[in-house]
Enzyme design. Structure first.
Site, PDB file in Angstrom:
ATOM      1  N   SER A  95       6.619  44.400  18.119  1.00 25.18           N
ATOM      2  CA  SER A  95       5.792  45.246  18.974  1.00 25.18           C
ATOM      3  C   SER A  95       5.055  46.290  18.128  1.00 25.18           C
ATOM      4  CB  SER A  95       6.658  45.894  20.069  1.00 25.18           C
ATOM      5  OG  SER A  95       5.859  46.481  21.069  1.00 25.18           O
ATOM      6  N   GLU A 153       0.917  38.127  20.033  1.00 23.13           N
ATOM      7  CA  GLU A 153       1.577  38.319  21.331  1.00 23.13           C
ATOM      8  C   GLU A 153       1.302  39.742  21.781  1.00 23.13           C
ATOM      9  OE1 GLU A 153       4.649  40.173  22.174  1.00 23.13           O
ATOM     10  OE2 GLU A 153       4.690  41.186  20.235  1.00 23.13           O
ATOM     11  N   HIS A 193       7.683  39.784  23.235  1.00 29.05           N
ATOM     12  CA  HIS A 193       8.254  40.464  24.396  1.00 29.05           C
ATOM     13  C   HIS A 193       8.718  39.453  25.446  1.00 29.05           C
ATOM     14  CE1 HIS A 193       5.719  43.567  22.515  1.00 29.05           C
ATOM     15  NE2 HIS A 193       6.477  44.459  23.100  1.00 29.05           N
TER      16      HIS A 193
END
Length: 308
Positions: free
Chosen positions: A116, A214, A278
């Site tokens: 992330s 992502e 995620h």
């Protein structure tokens, strides 16, 4: 694009520093994660400011200077074998330029894990240290605590990397563009890659790379805008292939359509639903390692184990 230097794998008794480069960390989740690390035979070392919260900006785990100092101290400590991030959130962009990269280059390379917001640091470690890293679950994050598949894949990568030298996405993977191709893995969270584009030390090109993308909680037009920014900025010029991970809490079918629209014309293999990022049961993907991507099979075969 050359492969990067691989740190050594972990063994029982290894010391793993836990840092919080981005958002604040709930203490109960941190304690639960530390128990898992101890169960693996690791000795966790919690950085001084992991449980801090910025006095004025509550979305940050303490001040930029303290978060940077924790990371730098952990990386430069000769007795530490791995640096594990506690969680993502936001904040790595604010502290990455406060790190003393000269001192960090002089330190022994070690395992670095996160995903992330930690994408910013993965990119910096690749560019400024020449060290491969692991895009995987974090110590106080839900997937690490609650999902056995995610934990086991990370544990195997850390201790027995030859057992996961082929990363299979599973039944959900589909080839948006078929083909088999070789390259060096890179990438991470789309919005962070777009935010980093053009900044000092940022990657100029993914030529020869297998780009992993992502994100979470983004509307389709925002994802479109970020991918378009990467295209216009030249990052995708010469890319060898693209792996698409999870798009949790994004706009469903529209995401697939826009990714096919934006990436399908690159003329390289593209595979979706690869199972990193995620999502529940997220796989750990090494960054900076040579590999072969088989889009139809939904598999990534590393040339060498993720860690030496």
């Amino acid at each position: 694009m050359p492969a990067l230097h691989r740190p050594r794998r972990l063994v029982p008794g290894a010391r793993a520093a836990v840092v919080a480069p981005s958002g604040p960390v709930p203490e109960d989740r941190l304690l639960a994660g530390l128990d898992i690390l101890r169960g693996w035979g690791l000795e966790p070392v919690v950085a001084p400011h992991v449980l801090d919260t910025h006095e004025e900006l509550g979305y940050l785990a303490g001040t930029d200077a303290d978060r940077a100092a924790d990371l730098q101290r952990a990386w430069c400590d000769p007795d530490v074998d791995a640096v594990l991030c506690a969680r993502g959130g936001y904040g790595a962009l604010r502290m990455v330029d406060l790190l003393d990269w000269r001192r960090m280059r002089a330190a022994r390379p070690k395992v670095f894990v996160g995903y992330s917001d930690i994408t910013t640091l993965h990119e910096a470690f690749a560019d400024r240290l020449g060290v491969s890293t692991l895009y995987g679950p974090m110590v106080a994050a839900a997937d690490f605590l609650d999902n056995a598949r995610a934990r086991e894949h990370l544990r195997a990568t850390l201790f027995e990397p030859e057992t996961v030298q082929t990363i299979a996405a599973g039944d959900g993977a589909r080839a948006l563009v078929p083909g088999t191709v070789r390259g060096v893995t890179l990438g991470g969270c789309l919005s962070l890659l777009a935010a980093d584009l053009g900044s000092p030390g940022a990657r100029r090109s993914a030529r020869g790379g297998l780009l992993c993308l992502e994100d979470v909680g983004e509307e389709s037009y925002r994802i479109d805008r970020a991918v378009t920014q990467l295209v216009r900025g030249g990052l995708l010029d010469g890319v060898s292939g693209v792996l698409l991970g999870s798009w949790a809490e994004c706009d469903g079918p529209d995401v697939r359509n826009l990714l096919a629209d934006r990436l399908g014309g690159l003329g390289v293999p593209v595979v979706e639903e690869f199972g990193f990022g995620h999502c529940r049961g997220a796989l750990t993907v090494p960054l900076g390692v040579g590999a072969e991507l088989a889009a139809e099979d939904g598999s990534l075969r590393l040339d060498v184990p993720a860690l030496s």
